[in-house]
Design a protein around this motif. Sequence first.
Motif, PDB file in Angstrom:
ATOM      1  N   ARG A   5       0.758  -1.511  -0.145  1.00  0.00           N
ATOM      2  CA  ARG A   5      -0.089  -0.284  -0.508  1.00  0.00           C
ATOM      3  C   ARG A   5       0.884   0.878   0.463  1.00  0.00           C
ATOM      4  O   ARG A   5       0.830   2.728  -0.785  1.00  0.00           O
ATOM      5  CB  ARG A   5      -0.876  -0.628   1.294  1.00  0.00           C
ATOM      6  CG  ARG A   5      -2.181  -0.875   1.289  1.00  0.00           C
ATOM      7  CD  ARG A   5      -3.411  -1.120   2.420  1.00  0.00           C
ATOM      8  NE  ARG A   5      -4.056   0.353   2.810  1.00  0.00           N
ATOM      9  CZ  ARG A   5      -4.963   1.334   3.279  1.00  0.00           C
ATOM     10  NH1 ARG A   5      -4.314  -0.127   4.516  1.00  0.00           N
ATOM     11  NH2 ARG A   5      -5.288   1.684   3.362  1.00  0.00           N
ATOM     12  N   MET A   6       1.729   1.403   0.839  1.00  0.00           N
ATOM     13  CA  MET A   6       2.810   2.386   0.789  1.00  0.00           C
ATOM     14  C   MET A   6       3.532   2.789  -0.706  1.00  0.00           C
ATOM     15  O   MET A   6       3.296   3.782  -0.755  1.00  0.00           O
ATOM     16  CB  MET A   6       4.149   2.209   2.050  1.00  0.00           C
ATOM     17  CG  MET A   6       4.439   3.769   2.349  1.00  0.00           C
ATOM     18  SD  MET A   6       5.886   3.427   4.124  1.00  0.00           S
ATOM     19  CE  MET A   6       5.146   4.219   4.901  1.00  0.00           C
ATOM     20  N   TYR A   7       3.968   1.854  -1.060  1.00  0.00           N
ATOM     21  CA  TYR A   7       4.096   1.998  -2.931  1.00  0.00           C
ATOM     22  C   TYR A   7       3.458   2.535  -3.010  1.00  0.00           C
ATOM     23  O   TYR A   7       3.750   3.695  -4.310  1.00  0.00           O
ATOM     24  CB  TYR A   7       5.123   0.444  -3.622  1.00  0.00           C
ATOM     25  CG  TYR A   7       5.769   0.901  -4.436  1.00  0.00           C
ATOM     26  CD1 TYR A   7       7.310   1.857  -4.838  1.00  0.00           C
ATOM     27  CD2 TYR A   7       5.558   0.898  -5.935  1.00  0.00           C
ATOM     28  CE1 TYR A   7       7.726   1.453  -5.909  1.00  0.00           C
ATOM     29  CE2 TYR A   7       5.259   0.881  -7.247  1.00  0.00           C
ATOM     30  CZ  TYR A   7       7.042   1.465  -6.807  1.00  0.00           C
ATOM     31  OH  TYR A   7       7.343   1.019  -8.119  1.00  0.00           O
ATOM     32  N   LYS A   8       2.122   2.536  -3.524  1.00  0.00           N
ATOM     33  CA  LYS A   8       0.858   2.255  -4.491  1.00  0.00           C
ATOM     34  C   LYS A   8       0.616   4.026  -4.155  1.00  0.00           C
ATOM     35  O   LYS A   8       0.562   5.064  -4.635  1.00  0.00           O
ATOM     36  CB  LYS A   8      -0.197   1.566  -4.595  1.00  0.00           C
ATOM     37  CG  LYS A   8       0.063   0.051  -5.155  1.00  0.00           C
ATOM     38  CD  LYS A   8      -0.672  -1.002  -5.012  1.00  0.00           C
ATOM     39  CE  LYS A   8      -0.641  -1.845  -5.133  1.00  0.00           C
ATOM     40  NZ  LYS A   8      -1.949  -2.731  -5.281  1.00  0.00           N
ATOM     41  N   LEU A  13       0.459  10.115  -5.580  1.00  0.00           N
ATOM     42  CA  LEU A  13       1.116  10.863  -4.488  1.00  0.00           C
ATOM     43  C   LEU A  13       1.967  12.181  -5.723  1.00  0.00           C
ATOM     44  O   LEU A  13       2.348  13.067  -5.544  1.00  0.00           O
ATOM     45  CB  LEU A  13       1.308  11.411  -3.288  1.00  0.00           C
ATOM     46  CG  LEU A  13       0.556  10.792  -1.531  1.00  0.00           C
ATOM     47  CD1 LEU A  13       1.071  10.946  -0.696  1.00  0.00           C
ATOM     48  CD2 LEU A  13      -0.407  11.505  -1.835  1.00  0.00           C
ATOM     49  N   GLY A  14       2.510  10.867  -6.290  1.00  0.00           N
ATOM     50  CA  GLY A  14       3.278  11.854  -7.415  1.00  0.00           C
ATOM     51  C   GLY A  14       4.929  11.994  -6.767  1.00  0.00           C
ATOM     52  O   GLY A  14       5.441  12.905  -7.251  1.00  0.00           O
ATOM     53  N   LEU A  15       5.025  10.907  -5.716  1.00  0.00           N
ATOM     54  CA  LEU A  15       6.754  11.206  -5.460  1.00  0.00           C
ATOM     55  C   LEU A  15       7.316  10.409  -6.036  1.00  0.00           C
ATOM     56  O   LEU A  15       6.934   9.062  -5.740  1.00  0.00           O
ATOM     57  CB  LEU A  15       6.386  11.650  -3.675  1.00  0.00           C
ATOM     58  CG  LEU A  15       5.020  11.979  -3.259  1.00  0.00           C
ATOM     59  CD1 LEU A  15       5.197  12.189  -1.728  1.00  0.00           C
ATOM     60  CD2 LEU A  15       6.433  13.553  -3.224  1.00  0.00           C
ATOM     61  N   ASP A  17      10.045   8.451  -3.900  1.00  0.00           N
ATOM     62  CA  ASP A  17      10.642   7.497  -3.529  1.00  0.00           C
ATOM     63  C   ASP A  17      10.157   7.819  -1.839  1.00  0.00           C
ATOM     64  O   ASP A  17       9.550   8.957  -1.225  1.00  0.00           O
ATOM     65  CB  ASP A  17      12.125   7.094  -3.277  1.00  0.00           C
ATOM     66  CG  ASP A  17      12.439   7.922  -3.172  1.00  0.00           C
ATOM     67  OD1 ASP A  17      12.273   9.777  -2.448  1.00  0.00           O
ATOM     68  OD2 ASP A  17      13.726   8.527  -4.255  1.00  0.00           O
ATOM     69  N   TYR A  18      10.239   6.620  -1.644  1.00  0.00           N
ATOM     70  CA  TYR A  18      10.419   6.485   0.488  1.00  0.00           C
ATOM     71  C   TYR A  18      10.756   8.329   0.694  1.00  0.00           C
ATOM     72  O   TYR A  18       9.741   8.889   1.732  1.00  0.00           O
ATOM     73  CB  TYR A  18      10.208   5.726   1.194  1.00  0.00           C
ATOM     74  CG  TYR A  18      10.164   5.923   2.691  1.00  0.00           C
ATOM     75  CD1 TYR A  18       8.947   5.253   3.086  1.00  0.00           C
ATOM     76  CD2 TYR A  18      11.444   5.362   2.958  1.00  0.00           C
ATOM     77  CE1 TYR A  18       8.438   5.770   4.602  1.00  0.00           C
ATOM     78  CE2 TYR A  18      11.322   5.970   4.685  1.00  0.00           C
ATOM     79  CZ  TYR A  18       9.240   5.973   5.189  1.00  0.00           C
ATOM     80  OH  TYR A  18       9.503   6.334   6.407  1.00  0.00           O
ATOM     81  N   ASN A  19      11.788   8.495   0.857  1.00  0.00           N
ATOM     82  CA  ASN A  19      12.360   9.460   1.226  1.00  0.00           C
ATOM     83  C   ASN A  19      11.569  10.738   1.343  1.00  0.00           C
ATOM     84  O   ASN A  19      11.418  11.633   1.693  1.00  0.00           O
ATOM     85  CB  ASN A  19      13.947   9.654   1.139  1.00  0.00           C
ATOM     86  CG  ASN A  19      14.545   8.330   1.487  1.00  0.00           C
ATOM     87  OD1 ASN A  19      13.901   7.991   3.114  1.00  0.00           O
ATOM     88  ND2 ASN A  19      15.888   7.660   1.261  1.00  0.00           N
ATOM     89  N   SER A  20      11.572  11.139   0.361  1.00  0.00           N
ATOM     90  CA  SER A  20      10.368  11.926  -0.226  1.00  0.00           C
ATOM     91  C   SER A  20       9.181  12.677   0.275  1.00  0.00           C
ATOM     92  O   SER A  20       8.823  13.408   0.744  1.00  0.00           O
ATOM     93  CB  SER A  20      10.137  11.996  -2.132  1.00  0.00           C
ATOM     94  OG  SER A  20      11.617  11.751  -2.696  1.00  0.00           O
ATOM     95  N   LEU A  21       8.754  11.314   0.408  1.00  0.00           N
ATOM     96  CA  LEU A  21       7.404  11.020   1.401  1.00  0.00           C
ATOM     97  C   LEU A  21       7.674  11.231   2.699  1.00  0.00           C
ATOM     98  O   LEU A  21       6.818  11.969   3.386  1.00  0.00           O
ATOM     99  CB  LEU A  21       6.813   9.352   1.076  1.00  0.00           C
ATOM    100  CG  LEU A  21       5.638   9.244   2.426  1.00  0.00           C
ATOM    101  CD1 LEU A  21       4.304  10.389   1.972  1.00  0.00           C
ATOM    102  CD2 LEU A  21       5.138   8.007   2.372  1.00  0.00           C
TER     103      LEU A  21
END
Length: 638
Positions: A5-8, A13-15, A17-21
């Motif tokens: 779910r996190m990857y999707k 959100l148009g980000l 990668d994870y670090n950007s989130l």
Amino acid sequence: MKETRMYKWIKKLGLPDYNSLYMKSIDDISWFWDEVVKELDIVWTQSYEKTVDLSKGIKYPEWFTSGKMNIVQNAVDKWADRDETKHSRALIWEGEDGTNISYTFEQLSKEISKAAVGLHSLGINKGDVVTLYLPMIPETVIALLAIAKIGAIFSPAFSGYGADAVATRITASGSKVLITADGYYRRGKIIPMKEEADRAAALSPTIEKVIVIERTGRQVPWINGRDMKWAELPKNESSFKTVETNANDPFMLIYTSGTTGKPKGAVHTHAGFPIKSAFDAGICMDVKRGDTLFWFTDMGWMMGPFLVFGGLVNGASILLYEGTPDFPEPDRIWQLISNHKVTQLGISPTLVRSLMKYGTEWVNKHDLSCLRAIGSTGEPWNPEPWMWLFEKVGKRLIPIMNYSGGTEISGGILGNVLLKPISPITFNSPIPGMDVHVYDENGSSVINQVGELVILKPFVGMTNGFWNENDRYESTYWERWPDTWVHGDWVIKDEQGFWTITGRSDDILNVAGKRLGPAELESALVEHPLVIEAATIGIPDNVKGETGVCFVVLTPGSNGNESLKKELYQLVVKHLGKSLQPQEIYFISELPKTRNGKVMRRVIKSAYLNQPSGDVSSLENPDSVEAIRALQEGKASW
């Protein structure tokens, strides 16, 4: 991990990668929590005007201003109203005696509604407090959700508490009604509850009614006019209209043990605790519709309500289990996972250490292929049990999601997210939305150095003060540095971005100017094959300022002799150097623990130094404290 779910969500959100989130989640908290409630499909009866209002300061944020929602609508009713989900399993329960019951969302919604009718008929209204002193049975979940549906406030108390501890919490909360059970099953025996509830009620002048759920059918004392059976509550099949509540109305009051003095009452709101729990479970632990979440816990601990809302708000099933994880055989917990197709399991390091002694044959008897993740909380890990769980249980295929936060947090501060590498015993990231740093004694951020875990931005789920004690709330978390939440955990963040909790900051040792987390000494000791677990405290020392004393539990039948003690000293020296070896190592039969497996080091320290122990109501094994007092007095033998 592209199916998580996190990857999707990150892609939606148009980000990149994870670090950007993560960085955006702490740079723009309004944007982040607005996106969270959208992703969780939170239903509002009145839309909120503003995600967060900080006009009262960072200590008292107001989330989702002017918004109205009742969490029962979002946890159960909306799923019950939808054709595609109303027949999905919502609640699964297994008793220690093997009894199984399950409810679909539609069935659970009807049971909650009927209970709400009955409770409301007793005069329970919006804002009233109801104490739950119950084991892990289906009615526990039904009762707490019925209370929330009315707009009242439930206050769960640990099922293993004695009367004094329950009464302290009832009196502090001003609770009008106590809901309890006649008893429950534990290790094949009936544990009586009604008698303890009676004593608690007698000590609590605000209690008007005691409602009794008949779990065991045993005869119990009865006070006419005050006591009534759960099954005889006035009920009807007509739907009880969920009371409209403000997003910031309290729905749960949960007490944590104070290190000294009385417990602290964390106040949680409809749009606070459940949303934080649902985000952590759903987005970070990948719990989704069709999954089954099982956390081995008690409703009196934070992870009990976390299980309820982390699962149900995400449309998943939740599994409750009444008994102990190794009864009648050591494979009971593995059997539960296999039989009920558990996808996410939550346990503690202490539980893993206790199961290791049985070996792997009990694990291998069961098909655990349904498991996708194992959550862990409650205390720091040692490497050996972490590796045993990863290799022997998970077959190196199942990620261990280390997770640490607190009752006042509504979930996690640090965790293991599935989109980053995971290493043994550490955390790979703060949970998104949590602006976390490590401070030295001067309030400066540090890396590769033990320091205080601090939070610099408010977050959804943050306790809305302490019940009638906001001065105490402020002095507990906000006094040391301006507008900085000091959590009380001692941590290290390394250059690769991995975080390690070494213990509570009030447990930390300062040996000749070097700060030492108790987990560092304990990990060295449990490396020995005869050591099941260990606990370390610091005591005053004329030369070093402070020195360590270690308490070790051995495998059954092992001889705690001087030769073994010498081997343990050598292990510590090998790992930490001679200057940090403890002053003494004691062999004891058990460590003082809470029912959810947390080792109470402060209790060990106070007992050993013959000082007052503060609030020890959550201890499962109080006799262990007297055994430690006897060690210092030279009365014990080993």
